[in-house]
Scaffold this motif. Sequence first.
Motif, PDB file in Angstrom:
ATOM      1  N   UNK A   1     -14.655  -5.029  64.282  1.00 14.29           N
ATOM      2  CA  UNK A   1     -15.417  -6.268  64.101  1.00 14.29           C
ATOM      3  C   UNK A   1     -15.416  -6.713  62.641  1.00 14.29           C
ATOM      4  N   UNK A   2     -15.846  -7.929  62.427  1.00 13.62           N
ATOM      5  CA  UNK A   2     -16.029  -8.414  61.061  1.00 13.62           C
ATOM      6  C   UNK A   2     -17.116  -7.560  60.413  1.00 13.62           C
ATOM      7  N   UNK A   3     -16.942  -7.173  59.166  1.00 19.30           N
ATOM      8  CA  UNK A   3     -17.968  -6.348  58.505  1.00 19.30           C
ATOM      9  C   UNK A   3     -19.256  -7.152  58.319  1.00 19.30           C
TER      10      UNK A   3
ATOM     11  N   UNK B   1     -13.218 -15.024  67.477  1.00 21.14           N
ATOM     12  CA  UNK B   1     -13.646 -16.162  66.673  1.00 21.14           C
ATOM     13  C   UNK B   1     -14.593 -17.070  67.436  1.00 21.14           C
ATOM     14  N   UNK B   2     -14.785 -16.795  68.714  1.00 23.44           N
ATOM     15  CA  UNK B   2     -15.652 -17.627  69.533  1.00 23.44           C
ATOM     16  C   UNK B   2     -17.053 -17.713  68.932  1.00 23.44           C
ATOM     17  N   UNK B   3     -17.456 -16.716  68.158  1.00 21.67           N
ATOM     18  CA  UNK B   3     -18.782 -16.701  67.553  1.00 21.67           C
ATOM     19  C   UNK B   3     -19.006 -17.812  66.546  1.00 21.67           C
ATOM     20  N   UNK B   4     -17.923 -18.420  66.078  1.00 26.69           N
ATOM     21  CA  UNK B   4     -18.072 -19.521  65.125  1.00 26.69           C
ATOM     22  C   UNK B   4     -18.740 -20.730  65.783  1.00 26.69           C
ATOM     23  N   UNK B   5     -18.486 -20.939  67.054  1.00 30.55           N
ATOM     24  CA  UNK B   5     -19.061 -22.109  67.731  1.00 30.55           C
ATOM     25  C   UNK B   5     -20.578 -21.992  67.906  1.00 30.55           C
ATOM     26  N   UNK B   6     -21.098 -20.920  68.526  1.00 33.67           N
ATOM     27  CA  UNK B   6     -22.569 -20.843  68.612  1.00 33.67           C
ATOM     28  C   UNK B   6     -23.207 -20.682  67.238  1.00 33.67           C
ATOM     29  N   UNK B   7     -22.509 -20.031  66.307  1.00 31.18           N
ATOM     30  CA  UNK B   7     -23.036 -19.909  64.953  1.00 31.18           C
ATOM     31  C   UNK B   7     -23.188 -21.261  64.287  1.00 31.18           C
ATOM     32  N   UNK B   8     -22.198 -22.126  64.495  1.00 33.09           N
ATOM     33  CA  UNK B   8     -22.252 -23.476  63.914  1.00 33.09           C
ATOM     34  C   UNK B   8     -23.373 -24.294  64.549  1.00 33.09           C
ATOM     35  N   UNK B   9     -23.524 -24.205  65.857  1.00 40.14           N
ATOM     36  CA  UNK B   9     -24.578 -24.964  66.540  1.00 40.14           C
ATOM     37  C   UNK B   9     -25.956 -24.502  66.064  1.00 40.14           C
TER      38      UNK B   9
ATOM     39  N   UNK C   1     -23.427 -16.910  59.630  1.00 38.39           N
ATOM     40  CA  UNK C   1     -22.713 -15.661  59.337  1.00 38.39           C
ATOM     41  C   UNK C   1     -23.203 -14.517  60.212  1.00 38.39           C
ATOM     42  N   UNK C   2     -24.497 -14.439  60.454  1.00 40.40           N
ATOM     43  CA  UNK C   2     -25.047 -13.380  61.306  1.00 40.40           C
ATOM     44  C   UNK C   2     -24.510 -13.512  62.723  1.00 40.40           C
ATOM     45  N   UNK C   3     -24.556 -14.714  63.283  1.00 42.49           N
ATOM     46  CA  UNK C   3     -24.060 -14.926  64.651  1.00 42.49           C
ATOM     47  C   UNK C   3     -22.566 -14.638  64.721  1.00 42.49           C
ATOM     48  N   UNK C   4     -21.806 -15.122  63.750  1.00 45.63           N
ATOM     49  CA  UNK C   4     -20.365 -14.889  63.722  1.00 45.63           C
ATOM     50  C   UNK C   4     -20.049 -13.391  63.651  1.00 45.63           C
ATOM     51  N   UNK C   5     -20.711 -12.663  62.765  1.00 45.35           N
ATOM     52  CA  UNK C   5     -20.440 -11.230  62.609  1.00 45.35           C
ATOM     53  C   UNK C   5     -20.839 -10.441  63.849  1.00 45.35           C
ATOM     54  N   UNK C   6     -21.955 -10.787  64.450  1.00 46.48           N
ATOM     55  CA  UNK C   6     -22.362 -10.091  65.675  1.00 46.48           C
ATOM     56  C   UNK C   6     -21.425 -10.410  66.830  1.00 46.48           C
ATOM     57  N   UNK C   7     -21.009 -11.652  66.954  1.00 48.33           N
ATOM     58  CA  UNK C   7     -20.114 -12.051  68.036  1.00 48.33           C
ATOM     59  C   UNK C   7     -18.733 -11.430  67.886  1.00 48.33           C
ATOM     60  N   UNK C   8     -18.356 -11.059  66.671  1.00 51.83           N
ATOM     61  CA  UNK C   8     -17.030 -10.473  66.466  1.00 51.83           C
ATOM     62  C   UNK C   8     -16.912  -9.092  67.097  1.00 51.83           C
ATOM     63  N   UNK C   9     -18.006  -8.544  67.568  1.00 53.06           N
ATOM     64  CA  UNK C   9     -17.972  -7.224  68.214  1.00 53.06           C
ATOM     65  C   UNK C   9     -17.580  -7.305  69.689  1.00 53.06           C
ATOM     66  N   UNK C  10     -17.528  -8.524  70.249  1.00 53.32           N
ATOM     67  CA  UNK C  10     -17.219  -8.708  71.663  1.00 53.32           C
ATOM     68  C   UNK C  10     -16.223  -9.814  71.834  1.00 53.32           C
TER      69      UNK C  10
END
Length: 125
Positions: free
Chosen positions: A12-14, A67-75, A110-119
Motif C-alpha cells: 500500500x501507499x505509505x 488509485x480508486x481511493x483518489x475519487x472518494x478522497x477528493x469528494x 491523503x488519509x482516504x487515499x492511503x487507506x484505500x490503497x490497501x484494497x
Amino acid sequence: MSEQQIDPRDEPAPFGAVVLLTVASAVAVMAVTSLLNEPPGLKLLMLGPIALVVFEVVVHEVWWQRWWGALPGAVLGLTLYFEGREALGDLIGDSWAHPIAYVAAWALFAVVFALASRYPRTLSA
C-alpha cells in the motif's frame, strides 16, 4: 518448503509519508499564496498536493487498481473544504478559514487515499 511470494502490487501507499507530505505541501502552497497580492488560481491551489500524491504513487509503485481511493478522497476533501471554510468563516473569520479548511481538506484526501490503497489485494496462491 516454499516461502509465500509477496506480490509487489499488494504494497500500500505509505500512510504516514503520504499524509505528512501532502499536508506539508498544502501548508507550503498556502504560505506561497499568502505572499501573492492577488488571489491564487485553482491550478496553483491544486498543484502541490496532487503532484506529491502522484509522486508517491509512482515511487512506491502502488498498483493502478488502488488509485480508486483518489475519487472518494477528493469528494470528501472538497466537501470538508467548502463546508469547513463556511463554518470556520463564521467562527474565526475568512482570512484564516480558507487556509485551515484547505490544509484539512488535503489531509482528509491523503488519509482516504492511503487507506484505500490497501484494497483490493491480489489473489496469491
